[in-house]
Design a protein around this motif. Sequence first.
Motif, PDB file in Angstrom:
ATOM      1  N   HIS A 236       0.847  -1.197   0.000  1.00 11.13           N
ATOM      2  CA  HIS A 236       0.000   0.000   0.000  1.00 11.13           C
ATOM      3  C   HIS A 236       0.872   1.233   0.000  1.00 11.13           C
ATOM      4  O   HIS A 236       2.088   1.150   0.174  1.00 11.13           O
ATOM      5  CB  HIS A 236      -0.901  -0.009   1.247  1.00 11.13           C
ATOM      6  CG  HIS A 236      -0.131   0.143   2.528  1.00 11.13           C
ATOM      7  ND1 HIS A 236       0.509  -0.911   3.151  1.00 11.13           N
ATOM      8  CD2 HIS A 236       0.155   1.237   3.275  1.00 11.13           C
ATOM      9  CE1 HIS A 236       1.128  -0.471   4.232  1.00 11.13           C
ATOM     10  NE2 HIS A 236       0.934   0.837   4.331  1.00 11.13           N
TER      11      HIS A 236
ATOM     12  N   ARG B  34      11.267   7.637   6.248  1.00 15.35           N
ATOM     13  CA  ARG B  34      11.037   7.777   4.805  1.00 15.35           C
ATOM     14  C   ARG B  34      10.333   9.102   4.553  1.00 15.35           C
ATOM     15  O   ARG B  34       9.319   9.430   5.144  1.00 15.35           O
ATOM     16  CB  ARG B  34      10.288   6.579   4.229  1.00 15.35           C
ATOM     17  CG  ARG B  34       8.922   6.164   4.723  1.00 15.35           C
ATOM     18  CD  ARG B  34       8.802   5.773   6.088  1.00 15.35           C
ATOM     19  NE  ARG B  34       7.704   5.213   6.777  1.00 15.35           N
ATOM     20  CZ  ARG B  34       6.557   4.700   6.505  1.00 15.35           C
ATOM     21  NH1 ARG B  34       6.172   4.547   5.440  1.00 15.35           N
ATOM     22  NH2 ARG B  34       5.719   4.280   7.318  1.00 15.35           N
TER      23      ARG B  34
ATOM     24  N   HIS C 242       4.664  -0.197  -0.083  1.00 14.07           N
ATOM     25  CA  HIS C 242       5.386  -0.996   0.907  1.00 14.07           C
ATOM     26  C   HIS C 242       4.416  -1.935   1.611  1.00 14.07           C
ATOM     27  O   HIS C 242       3.202  -1.722   1.568  1.00 14.07           O
ATOM     28  CB  HIS C 242       6.101  -0.089   1.913  1.00 14.07           C
ATOM     29  CG  HIS C 242       5.150   0.836   2.636  1.00 14.07           C
ATOM     30  ND1 HIS C 242       4.691   2.021   2.075  1.00 14.07           N
ATOM     31  CD2 HIS C 242       4.543   0.730   3.838  1.00 14.07           C
ATOM     32  CE1 HIS C 242       3.852   2.594   2.916  1.00 14.07           C
ATOM     33  NE2 HIS C 242       3.741   1.834   4.003  1.00 14.07           N
TER      34      HIS C 242
ATOM     35  N   ARG D  15       3.592  10.120  12.427  1.00 20.08           N
ATOM     36  CA  ARG D  15       3.147  10.866  11.255  1.00 20.08           C
ATOM     37  C   ARG D  15       2.714  12.268  11.628  1.00 20.08           C
ATOM     38  O   ARG D  15       2.267  12.514  12.751  1.00 20.08           O
ATOM     39  CB  ARG D  15       1.922  10.157  10.633  1.00 20.08           C
ATOM     40  CG  ARG D  15       2.191   8.730  10.222  1.00 20.08           C
ATOM     41  CD  ARG D  15       0.939   7.887  10.341  1.00 20.08           C
ATOM     42  NE  ARG D  15       1.257   6.466  10.177  1.00 20.08           N
ATOM     43  CZ  ARG D  15       1.087   5.781   9.050  1.00 20.08           C
ATOM     44  NH1 ARG D  15       0.562   6.357   8.004  1.00 20.08           N
ATOM     45  NH2 ARG D  15       1.433   4.516   8.988  1.00 20.08           N
TER      46      ARG D  15
HETATM   47 FE    FE Z   1       2.299   2.054   5.441  1.00 17.49          FE
END
Ligand code: FE
Length: 216
Positions: A135, A182, A191, A214
């Motif tokens: 995804h 990332r 990934h 995040r």
């Molecule tokens: Fe993810």
Amino acid sequence: MTTDLFDNVPDIHPSQEAMAEGAALLRGFVGPLESNLIAALRDIVVEAPFRHMVTPGDHRMSVAMTNCGSAGWITDRSGYRYGANDPETGKPWPAMPPLLRDLAGRAADRAGFAGFSPDVCLINRYVPGARMSLHQDRDEQDFGAPIVSVSLGLPAIFLFGGLKRSDKPRRYRLEHGDIAVRGGPARLNFHGVAPLADGEHPLTGRQRINLTFRKV
Ligand code: FE
Ligand code: MD3
């Protein structure tokens, strides 16, 4: 006397692997914080227990999830989104402990993304056999901010693809204490995680925990 022996050595710490432009693997970056981190997670899951969410296609995820921070990632039959409250309890997600936020900030800094201050930490729990299919992470507003992920417990094979679903993924073994950062051009790469192999880890037992930090 100095020599030019090291002039052509890339400026990457020995334990730091470049996975792609914008993606770095910091092996063992958690270090001695591991027990404090696990203690903090125990408190979070008392308030917001792990649960198996359902995807819009009505599949029950094999990975169990919870969140901490000012919002949390959720999926149900109506779609994927971030929400301020835990749908199971109606209460706000537990606050993100400063220990977690600071660790993510230091890892981002080391990988070249200064000033990362995440507002959400998605917590994934894998038991043997659990997996995550390929995804992209694209439910966030700000693709400029990196995502920092922390692996704890049993090792997993991480599948790192390209910008197209059909790009053949490379495989990385993520171990207890490893942190992946990332961002930039790698922020939207496909990934996933291969089915977790059975095993026993001294700190987590028969499971792997992954934290993704995040900015949403
Ligand atoms: Fe993810
Ligand atoms: C992506 N979690 O929660 S994070 C997710 O291990 C998720 O639970 C996985 O994908 C997990 O959305 C993977 C690790 C990771 C590391 C490096 C990456 C994801 C990456 C580099 C580029 C894109």
